[in-house]
Write an enzyme that holds these catalytic residues in place. Structure first.
Site, PDB file in Angstrom:
ATOM      1  N   LYS A  44       8.409  -5.535  14.936  1.00  0.00           N
ATOM      2  CA  LYS A  44       8.551  -4.159  14.430  1.00  0.00           C
ATOM      3  C   LYS A  44       9.320  -3.292  15.429  1.00  0.00           C
ATOM      4  CE  LYS A  44       6.968  -2.544  11.141  1.00  0.00           C
ATOM      5  NZ  LYS A  44       7.536  -2.385   9.774  1.00  0.00           N
TER       6      LYS A  44
ATOM      7  N   ALA B  11       7.700  -4.872   4.501  1.00  0.00           N
ATOM      8  CA  ALA B  11       7.633  -5.462   5.840  1.00  0.00           C
ATOM      9  C   ALA B  11       6.804  -6.728   5.793  1.00  0.00           C
ATOM     10  CB  ALA B  11       6.992  -4.479   6.832  1.00  0.00           C
ATOM     11  N   TYR B  12       6.942  -7.521   6.822  1.00  0.00           N
ATOM     12  CA  TYR B  12       6.039  -8.658   7.047  1.00  0.00           C
ATOM     13  C   TYR B  12       4.849  -8.085   7.810  1.00  0.00           C
ATOM     14  CZ  TYR B  12       4.326 -13.157   8.716  1.00  0.00           C
ATOM     15  OH  TYR B  12       3.541 -14.256   8.981  1.00  0.00           O
TER      16      TYR B  12
ATOM     17  N   ASP C 287      15.170  -8.595  -1.745  1.00  0.00           N
ATOM     18  CA  ASP C 287      14.418  -9.441  -0.817  1.00  0.00           C
ATOM     19  C   ASP C 287      15.003  -9.269   0.582  1.00  0.00           C
ATOM     20  OD1 ASP C 287      13.260 -11.460   0.663  1.00  0.00           O
ATOM     21  OD2 ASP C 287      13.481 -12.989  -0.896  1.00  0.00           O
ATOM     22  N   LEU C 288      14.180  -8.844   1.516  1.00  0.00           N
ATOM     23  CA  LEU C 288      14.675  -8.614   2.878  1.00  0.00           C
ATOM     24  C   LEU C 288      15.170  -9.901   3.532  1.00  0.00           C
ATOM     25  CD1 LEU C 288      12.228  -5.969   4.432  1.00  0.00           C
ATOM     26  CD2 LEU C 288      14.313  -5.633   3.137  1.00  0.00           C
TER      27      LEU C 288
ATOM     28  N   GLN D 209       0.827  -1.225   0.000  1.00  0.00           N
ATOM     29  CA  GLN D 209       0.000   0.000   0.000  1.00  0.00           C
ATOM     30  C   GLN D 209       0.855   1.266   0.000  1.00  0.00           C
ATOM     31  OE1 GLN D 209      -3.766  -0.229   2.492  1.00  0.00           O
ATOM     32  NE2 GLN D 209      -2.382  -1.456   3.726  1.00  0.00           N
TER      33      GLN D 209
ATOM     34  N   TYR E 178       4.016  -9.613  15.736  1.00  0.00           N
ATOM     35  CA  TYR E 178       4.237  -8.552  14.745  1.00  0.00           C
ATOM     36  C   TYR E 178       4.763  -7.280  15.427  1.00  0.00           C
ATOM     37  CZ  TYR E 178       2.915  -4.686  11.603  1.00  0.00           C
ATOM     38  OH  TYR E 178       2.905  -3.536  10.848  1.00  0.00           O
TER      39      TYR E 178
HETATM   40  N1  LIG Z   1      -1.061  -1.697   7.002  1.00  0.00           N
HETATM   41  C1  LIG Z   1      -1.170  -1.114   8.196  1.00  0.00           C
HETATM   42  O1  LIG Z   1      -2.269  -0.952   8.737  1.00  0.00           O
HETATM   43  C2  LIG Z   1       0.058  -0.606   8.906  1.00  0.00           C
HETATM   44  C3  LIG Z   1      -0.104  -0.020  10.149  1.00  0.00           C
HETATM   45  C4  LIG Z   1       1.028   0.459  10.797  1.00  0.00           C
HETATM   46  C5  LIG Z   1       2.271   0.355  10.205  1.00  0.00           C
HETATM   47  N2  LIG Z   1       2.406  -0.234   8.993  1.00  0.00           N
HETATM   48  C6  LIG Z   1       3.748  -0.339   8.425  1.00  0.00           C
HETATM   49  O2  LIG Z   1       3.785   0.417   7.223  1.00  0.00           O
HETATM   50  C7  LIG Z   1       4.689  -0.177   6.289  1.00  0.00           C
HETATM   51  C8  LIG Z   1       4.008  -0.407   4.960  1.00  0.00           C
HETATM   52  O3  LIG Z   1       2.866  -1.216   5.181  1.00  0.00           O
HETATM   53  P1  LIG Z   1       1.843  -1.575   4.007  1.00  0.00           P
HETATM   54  O4  LIG Z   1       0.477  -1.455   4.575  1.00  0.00           O
HETATM   55  O5  LIG Z   1       2.205  -0.846   2.766  1.00  0.00           O
HETATM   56  O6  LIG Z   1       2.181  -3.121   3.850  1.00  0.00           O
HETATM   57  P2  LIG Z   1       1.724  -4.130   2.709  1.00  0.00           P
HETATM   58  O7  LIG Z   1       0.695  -3.521   1.840  1.00  0.00           O
HETATM   59  O8  LIG Z   1       1.440  -5.418   3.396  1.00  0.00           O
HETATM   60  O9  LIG Z   1       3.056  -4.280   1.857  1.00  0.00           O
HETATM   61  C9  LIG Z   1       4.186  -4.866   2.399  1.00  0.00           C
HETATM   62  C10 LIG Z   1       5.199  -4.943   1.300  1.00  0.00           C
HETATM   63  O10 LIG Z   1       6.366  -5.563   1.837  1.00  0.00           O
HETATM   64  C11 LIG Z   1       6.855  -6.452   0.852  1.00  0.00           C
HETATM   65  N3  LIG Z   1       7.617  -7.531   1.438  1.00  0.00           N
HETATM   66  C12 LIG Z   1       7.197  -8.481   2.299  1.00  0.00           C
HETATM   67  N4  LIG Z   1       8.199  -9.345   2.548  1.00  0.00           N
HETATM   68  C13 LIG Z   1       9.260  -8.924   1.825  1.00  0.00           C
HETATM   69  C14 LIG Z   1      10.579  -9.393   1.658  1.00  0.00           C
HETATM   70  N5  LIG Z   1      11.033 -10.486   2.254  1.00  0.00           N
HETATM   71  N6  LIG Z   1      11.407  -8.704   0.851  1.00  0.00           N
HETATM   72  C15 LIG Z   1      10.981  -7.605   0.204  1.00  0.00           C
HETATM   73  N7  LIG Z   1       9.742  -7.128   0.300  1.00  0.00           N
HETATM   74  C16 LIG Z   1       8.901  -7.773   1.111  1.00  0.00           C
HETATM   75  C17 LIG Z   1       5.621  -6.994   0.176  1.00  0.00           C
HETATM   76  O11 LIG Z   1       6.012  -7.489  -1.077  1.00  0.00           O
HETATM   77  P3  LIG Z   1       5.070  -8.478  -1.909  1.00  0.00           P
HETATM   78  O12 LIG Z   1       4.108  -7.549  -2.586  1.00  0.00           O
HETATM   79  O13 LIG Z   1       6.050  -9.120  -2.821  1.00  0.00           O
HETATM   80  O14 LIG Z   1       4.427  -9.422  -0.925  1.00  0.00           O
HETATM   81  C18 LIG Z   1       4.733  -5.767   0.105  1.00  0.00           C
HETATM   82  O15 LIG Z   1       4.969  -5.059  -1.080  1.00  0.00           O
HETATM   83  C19 LIG Z   1       5.181  -1.460   6.977  1.00  0.00           C
HETATM   84  O16 LIG Z   1       6.407  -1.205   7.599  1.00  0.00           O
HETATM   85  C20 LIG Z   1       4.128  -1.754   8.022  1.00  0.00           C
HETATM   86  O17 LIG Z   1       4.667  -2.488   9.103  1.00  0.00           O
HETATM   87  C21 LIG Z   1       1.323  -0.699   8.319  1.00  0.00           C
END
Ligand SMILES: NC(=O)c1ccc[n+]([C@@H]2O[C@H](COP(=O)([O-])OP(=O)(O)OC[C@H]3O[C@@H](n4cnc5c(N)ncnc54)[C@H](OP(=O)(O)O)[C@@H]3O)[C@@H](O)[C@H]2O)c1
Length: 295
Positions: A130, A61-62, A37-38, A11, A126
């Site tokens: 983090k 992130a995971y 790849d992380l 996102q 999680y």
């Molecule tokens: N979503 C929330 O509500 C939320 C809330 C608070 C904080 N955050 C933080 O905000 C940040 C962005 O979150 P988001 O919502 O954009 O997450 P997201 O939509 O789940 O996307 C996570 C991304 O990380 C990639 N990823 C996962 N494992 C990986 C690996 N081993 N190597 C490289 N890339 C990898 C995924 O790639 P693939 O597309 O290939 O799977 C995906 O593109 C993260 O740090 C998350 O912890 C999110």
């Protein structure tokens, strides 16, 4: 300005690409898992050193909060070790890193919004992964901005707004938790703010007050139930008697991981150091739903 974004289709990563598209003097290069790849640190280091960025943004992130309870090693490998590698790779290129973290580092027992100095006490795997990621980033690169955000939604990807919208359109009866409060954050707002921040860092050079944790979240706090009701009210065709959504307690909605009851984030530091305020929920949600309903 040259921005290297680790992550491509998430996102926040995708929103960063969209936000950069209209900016002439910004070259944003995002690397997906196949290139960086992380779990394979050498790939991240190579991607960063080849691009010669001014700043590195880690949006990967995971994020599978419930699944993480069953695969903690995987969550820690990506969110702690991988995050630390990204920050170290940026440091070896002598550039700052912007890293995203989460409201789930808190236990949710505070009554008001969480400030950066509040003691973290994550309640799930999680959140712990983090929190350790934040620490790894800060240790690996003194020029770091750790952005804790919350309840992220976007017109794409997997998120609460898209799920509720889909279920409302399908006429499903919804049971939504009404005892967890947070601040929804629109990924495109977060992306624009991140670019503003990166520009400020490049313009001013590194300032010591940039380092550390900064909370960044939407300005409006509400429960998941109230958020769902707000989404329902935005439907042009919503029924006169709104009976599709039933409030439930967390205890009645069992999931794998414990969530904080309160995860609202204070954004005072975001205003004072970076002069940034995110738009109101109504404005961002309108934009999001306009895009979703066009699908
Ligand atoms: N979503 C929330 O509500 C939320 C809330 C608070 C904080 N955050 C933080 O905000 C940040 C962005 O979150 P988001 O919502 O954009 O997450 P997201 O939509 O789940 O996307 C996570 C991304 O990380 C990639 N990823 C996962 N494992 C990986 C690996 N081993 N190597 C490289 N890339 C990898 C995924 O790639 P693939 O597309 O290939 O799977 C995906 O593109 C993260 O740090 C998350 O912890 C999110």
């Amino acid at each position: 300005m040259r921005l290297l974004v680790v992550g491509r289709e998430g996102q926040v990563a995708r929103s960063l690409r969209e936000a950069a598209a209209g900016e002439n003097d910004l070259v944003l290069h995002s690397v997906g898992r196949s290139d960086a790849d992380l779990l394979r640190p050498g790939t991240v280091t190579a991607a960063i050193s080849q691009f010669h960025p001014d700043i590195v943004v880690n949006a990967a992130a995971y994020t599978a909060v419930d699944k993480a309870e069953d695969e903690p090693d995987f969550a820690f490998a990506i969110n702690r070790d991988g995050a630390g590698e990204v920050a170290a790779a940026a440091a070896s290129e002598h550039v700052p890193v912007i890293h995203f973290s989460t409201d789930y580092v808190f236990d949710g027992r505070k009554s008001g919004p969480y400030e950066e100095r509040d003691e973290p006490n994550p309640q799930n795997v999680y959140g712990r992964s983090k929190l350790e990621g934040e620490r790894a980033v800060m240790l690996a690169n003194s020029r770091h901005i750790v952005l804790r955000t919350s309840w992220v939604y976007a017109p794409f990807g997997s998120n609460f707004v898209r799920t509720i919208w889909r279920k409302l359109v399908a006429g499903e009866l919804l049971r939504v938790v009404n005892d967890q409060t947070g601040c929804p954050t629109y990924a495109p707002d977060l992306a624009r703010a991140t670019i503003i921040m990166a520009r400020q860092v490049v313009r001013t050079g590194w300032r010591s007050d940039y380092s550390g944790i900064t909370h960044i979240a939407g300005p409006d706090a509400l429960t998941w139930y109230d958020f769902a009701r707000l989404i329902e009210m935005k439907r042009d065709d919503h029924p006169a008697e709104a009976n599709e959504i039933v409030p439930v307690a967390t205890a009645e909605y069992p999931v794998g991981a414990i969530r904080p009851k309160n995860s609202c984030l204070s954004t005072k530091r975001l205003h004072s150091v970076f002069d940034i305020r995110l738009p109101a929920l109504q404005t961002s949600l309108d934009d999001c739903l306009a895009r979703i309903s066009q699908e």
